[in-house]
Design a protein around this motif. Structure first.
Motif, PDB file in Angstrom:
ATOM      1  N   ARG A 159       7.490  -4.922   1.083  1.00 35.14           N
ATOM      2  CA  ARG A 159       7.316  -4.235  -0.202  1.00 35.14           C
ATOM      3  C   ARG A 159       6.602  -2.906   0.014  1.00 35.14           C
ATOM      4  NH1 ARG A 159       5.044  -6.501  -5.742  1.00 35.14           N
ATOM      5  NH2 ARG A 159       5.517  -8.472  -4.759  1.00 35.14           N
ATOM      6  N   PRO A 160       7.164  -1.812  -0.507  1.00 33.86           N
ATOM      7  CA  PRO A 160       6.439  -0.545  -0.441  1.00 33.86           C
ATOM      8  C   PRO A 160       5.396  -0.475  -1.553  1.00 33.86           C
ATOM      9  CG  PRO A 160       8.559  -0.217  -1.495  1.00 33.86           C
ATOM     10  CD  PRO A 160       8.510  -1.668  -1.097  1.00 33.86           C
ATOM     11  N   ALA A 161       4.276   0.144  -1.265  1.00 34.43           N
ATOM     12  CA  ALA A 161       3.245   0.352  -2.287  1.00 34.43           C
ATOM     13  C   ALA A 161       3.605   1.595  -3.096  1.00 34.43           C
ATOM     14  CB  ALA A 161       1.869   0.480  -1.640  1.00 34.43           C
ATOM     15  N   ARG A 212      -1.693  -0.744   5.562  1.00 38.15           N
ATOM     16  CA  ARG A 212      -1.254  -2.063   5.121  1.00 38.15           C
ATOM     17  C   ARG A 212      -2.212  -2.550   4.044  1.00 38.15           C
ATOM     18  NH1 ARG A 212      -0.994  -5.475  10.514  1.00 38.15           N
ATOM     19  NH2 ARG A 212      -2.935  -4.344  10.861  1.00 38.15           N
ATOM     20  N   LEU A 213      -1.660  -3.152   2.993  1.00 36.86           N
ATOM     21  CA  LEU A 213      -2.466  -3.556   1.847  1.00 36.86           C
ATOM     22  C   LEU A 213      -2.263  -5.030   1.551  1.00 36.86           C
ATOM     23  CD1 LEU A 213      -1.548  -0.575  -0.524  1.00 36.86           C
ATOM     24  CD2 LEU A 213      -3.422  -0.686   1.131  1.00 36.86           C
ATOM     25  N   PRO A 221      -5.184 -14.380  -0.920  1.00 37.86           N
ATOM     26  CA  PRO A 221      -4.100 -13.400  -0.887  1.00 37.86           C
ATOM     27  C   PRO A 221      -3.075 -13.679  -1.977  1.00 37.86           C
ATOM     28  CG  PRO A 221      -4.594 -14.169   1.326  1.00 37.86           C
ATOM     29  CD  PRO A 221      -5.369 -15.050   0.390  1.00 37.86           C
ATOM     30  N   LEU A 222      -2.676 -12.617  -2.686  1.00 37.81           N
ATOM     31  CA  LEU A 222      -1.716 -12.747  -3.778  1.00 37.81           C
ATOM     32  C   LEU A 222      -0.401 -12.055  -3.427  1.00 37.81           C
ATOM     33  CD1 LEU A 222      -1.204 -13.644  -6.737  1.00 37.81           C
ATOM     34  CD2 LEU A 222      -2.109 -11.415  -7.442  1.00 37.81           C
ATOM     35  N   LEU A 223      -0.493 -10.826  -2.957  1.00 42.02           N
ATOM     36  CA  LEU A 223       0.705 -10.080  -2.575  1.00 42.02           C
ATOM     37  C   LEU A 223       0.318  -9.003  -1.576  1.00 42.02           C
ATOM     38  CD1 LEU A 223       0.806  -7.099  -4.329  1.00 42.02           C
ATOM     39  CD2 LEU A 223       0.915  -8.773  -6.154  1.00 42.02           C
ATOM     40  N   THR A 224       1.309  -8.463  -0.871  1.00 39.74           N
ATOM     41  CA  THR A 224       1.046  -7.444   0.144  1.00 39.74           C
ATOM     42  C   THR A 224       2.011  -6.278  -0.043  1.00 39.74           C
ATOM     43  OG1 THR A 224       2.601  -8.276   1.809  1.00 39.74           O
ATOM     44  CG2 THR A 224       0.399  -9.271   1.758  1.00 39.74           C
ATOM     45  N   ALA A 225       1.667  -5.159   0.603  1.00 39.12           N
ATOM     46  CA  ALA A 225       2.529  -3.978   0.570  1.00 39.12           C
ATOM     47  C   ALA A 225       2.085  -3.030   1.678  1.00 39.12           C
ATOM     48  CB  ALA A 225       2.474  -3.281  -0.784  1.00 39.12           C
ATOM     49  N   VAL A 226       2.906  -2.027   1.923  1.00 38.90           N
ATOM     50  CA  VAL A 226       2.584  -0.970   2.883  1.00 38.90           C
ATOM     51  C   VAL A 226       2.850   0.362   2.214  1.00 38.90           C
ATOM     52  CG1 VAL A 226       3.155   0.063   5.109  1.00 38.90           C
ATOM     53  CG2 VAL A 226       3.130  -2.421   4.880  1.00 38.90           C
ATOM     54  N   LEU A 227       1.939   1.323   2.419  1.00 42.37           N
ATOM     55  CA  LEU A 227       2.085   2.632   1.781  1.00 42.37           C
ATOM     56  C   LEU A 227       3.278   3.389   2.364  1.00 42.37           C
ATOM     57  CD1 LEU A 227      -1.547   4.030   1.446  1.00 42.37           C
ATOM     58  CD2 LEU A 227       0.046   3.553  -0.409  1.00 42.37           C
ATOM     59  N   PRO A 228       4.159   3.885   1.494  1.00 43.15           N
ATOM     60  CA  PRO A 228       5.247   4.743   1.979  1.00 43.15           C
ATOM     61  C   PRO A 228       4.722   6.149   2.258  1.00 43.15           C
ATOM     62  CG  PRO A 228       5.373   4.543  -0.396  1.00 43.15           C
ATOM     63  CD  PRO A 228       4.217   3.678   0.043  1.00 43.15           C
ATOM     64  N   ASP A 229       5.567   6.984   2.850  1.00 39.49           N
ATOM     65  CA  ASP A 229       5.209   8.379   3.064  1.00 39.49           C
ATOM     66  C   ASP A 229       5.258   9.133   1.743  1.00 39.49           C
ATOM     67  OD1 ASP A 229       4.921   7.778   5.696  1.00 39.49           O
ATOM     68  OD2 ASP A 229       6.762   8.748   6.367  1.00 39.49           O
ATOM     69  N   SER A 230       4.839  10.377   1.766  1.00 42.25           N
ATOM     70  CA  SER A 230       4.737  11.158   0.527  1.00 42.25           C
ATOM     71  C   SER A 230       6.088  11.359  -0.147  1.00 42.25           C
ATOM     72  CB  SER A 230       4.099  12.517   0.824  1.00 42.25           C
ATOM     73  OG  SER A 230       4.851  13.220   1.802  1.00 42.25           O
ATOM     74  N   ASP A 231       7.190  11.243   0.614  1.00 39.22           N
ATOM     75  CA  ASP A 231       8.517  11.385   0.007  1.00 39.22           C
ATOM     76  C   ASP A 231       9.045  10.065  -0.537  1.00 39.22           C
ATOM     77  OD1 ASP A 231       9.013  10.028   2.349  1.00 39.22           O
ATOM     78  OD2 ASP A 231      10.440  11.481   3.162  1.00 39.22           O
TER      79      ASP A 231
END
Length: 506
Positions: A159-161, A212-213, A221-231
């Motif tokens: 999942r993307p943040a 990583r989040l 823990p409920l859910l996770t995500a990773v930050l996408p780039d600025s675009d």
């Protein structure tokens, strides 16, 4: 993308290895902080120069017990001199760890015990010669053991943040309870942030790139995500440990309005039925169960029943999916206006009367008594509900449900070769066990078997209301179009009842 030219570069002479490949020579496994270390760095610089590389990207950085230096994050671009300093720290085991790469062009990975791996899109003969001049030993390999490979990505989509993720957190905060966000800017280093509606945007703005989040509620823990780039593109390859909501999101990410999905009814409530779509429940609200009036979803559906439904809405913030059986009926076209309950009632009365007259002198005509022949009207207390349940199947044309709301079953063994309209329960069992048949070459065309004759020939109704007849006594064989619809089929059947002889077709 794997690079074609990979070498392991070490200070260990291959002649000092035993039969198992273990080094037995005099070199130790630590950096000398001097000329040998400098030789490693010069070799890396030679490979980078011949590969045409002046800058490298930091990938999957790891913490080494010291404060994380500013700018040390996944995707950070560093100059070649800065990259060589990172290599120096990895050789000494004192500066954390990372992969250094230029995608599709070059990489350098540092392993344990002064093992270094360089890969390039070019053969790099000058760099190989320079490495040997420096007293090091380059050995060709198929791949680096530290390459990020498919096994690292085997957990499915991440999942993307993105904006939807943050809207989801805002909705969770609104629904009650505080959340804690664990941020991992590098591996083994965590920063914790308490989330409220007031702090959500501030926390988001301060996160490290590609972090990583993990979101926790009540320290779980409920859910996770990773930050996408600025675009908005998610280029980070790493992922957090999976959390309970992640599996639901993975299913949700495959669902889109207008798509058709198959699932299993898990719960029935007065307002609708819940359908498991493979780890995420969708809801068929009662107005979407059928184009006909339904008092309760349980009149049409039952727990454990497999259904195919159309997705009419996906709420990615609240993670709700709305389904419709009625929409599939609408896609198949309107109910044929000529096939009405009053017409069917008249057909039942008229055909039953003609059947009675035909059977009166049957034995006198043919010399043997008739078998039980009859037309069984639908029982008001049960058959209309069964007909609605049948109508919920996407392969069933509306005319078939209209038929079974009035007619339960037809058995005419002594008319022609015999003619039979199977009961709705029979058709449902057949659909569950065997599925629909294909009346033509187009794999998208399906039809539902609803009757047969005494020789095993099958009659099936397609989604556009046309009746087809099998050429052999097999569901898997070829079918041919028999007549325009159920009404014509029943009219032919009544004609056969009135004047047919054994052996004649309808």
């Amino acid at each position: 993308m794997p690079l074609p030219h990979v070498h392991r570069i070490t200070k260990y002479d291959p002649r000092d290895r035993d039969a198992r490949g273990r080094y037995t020579g005099p070199e130790d496994t630590d950096s000398d902080h001097g000329p040998v270390e400098a030789a490693y760095l010069s070799a890396v610089a030679a490979f980078a120069e011949e590969s045409g590389v002046r800058r490298l990207s930091v990938r999957e950085p790891e913490h080494a017990g010291r404060p994380v230096p500013p700018g040390f994050h996944d995707g950070a671009e560093v100059s070649l001199p800065a990259a060589l300093e990172l290599v120096r720290g990895m050789l000494r085991g004192s500066g954390g760890w990372c992969r250094l790469e230029r995608e599709g062009t070059f990489f350098v990975h540092v392993g344990w015990d002064q093992y270094l791996y360089a890969g390039s899109h070019r053969p790099c003969p000058r760099a190989l010669a320079r490495t040997r001049e420096l007293g090091l030993f380059p050995e060709p390999l198929a791949a680096s053991p530290y390459a990020f490979g498919p096994a690292d990505e085997a957990c499915g989509p991440q999942r993307p943040a993105d904006d939807t993720f943050w809207d989801r957190l805002a909705w969770l905060l609104t629904s009650g309870g505080d959340l804690v966000l664990e941020e991992y800017p590098v591996a083994n280093a965590c920063r914790r942030h308490r989330l409220t509606r007031a702090t959500l945007d501030t926390v988001r703005a301060a996160l490290a790139p590609r972090a990583r989040l993990t979101v926790l509620r009540d320290e779980r823990p409920l859910l996770t995500a990773v930050l996408p780039d600025s675009d908005g593109v998610l280029r980070a390859r790493w992922r957090p440990e999976p959390a309970p909501e992640d599996a639901r999101w993975a299913v949700l990410s495959t669902l889109h309005r207008g798509r058709i999905r198959r699932g299993t009814v898990t719960r029935i409530a007065p307002f609708g039925a819940f359908v498991d779509l493979g780890g995420l429940e969708g809801l068929i609200r009662i107005p979407e169960v059928s184009r006909r009036h339904v008092d309760h979803p349980g009149d049409v559906l039952e727990v454990g029943q497999e259904v195919t439904a159309k997705i009419i809405d996906v709420d990615r913030v609240r993670e709700l999916v709305s389904l419709s059986l009625k929409a599939l009926d609408a896609d198949a076209g309107p109910v044929a206006p000529e096939l009405r309950g009053d017409w069917l009632t008249s057909w039942v009365r008229g055909t039953a009367a003609e059947l009675g007259e035909r059977m009166t002198d049957f034995e006198a005509t043919y010399g043997y008594p008739p078998a039980p022949n009859g037309i069984r009207p639908a029982a008001p207390d049960r058959d209309p509900a069964v007909a609605l349940r049948l109508a919920s199947h996407p392969a069933v044309a509306p005319d078939l449900a209209t038929l079974y709301a009035t007619v339960q079953e037809v058995s005419l063994p002594d008319i022609g070769n015999g003619y039979f309209i199977h009961s709705a329960e029979h058709v449902l069992r057949d659909l569950t066990a065997e599925g629909p048949v294909r009346p033509g070459p187009d794999p998208g065309d399906t039809a539902v078997v609803f009757g047969s004759d005494g020789g095993g020939i099958l009659f099936a109704l397609d989604g556009r209301g046309r009746v087809h007849r099998s050429r052999t006594a097999s569901r898997d064989g070829a079918f041919e179009e028999y007549c325009a619809g159920i009404q014509e089929f029943l009219t032919r059947l009544r004609t056969a009842v009135a004047g047919g002889r054994p052996g004649e077709g309808a």
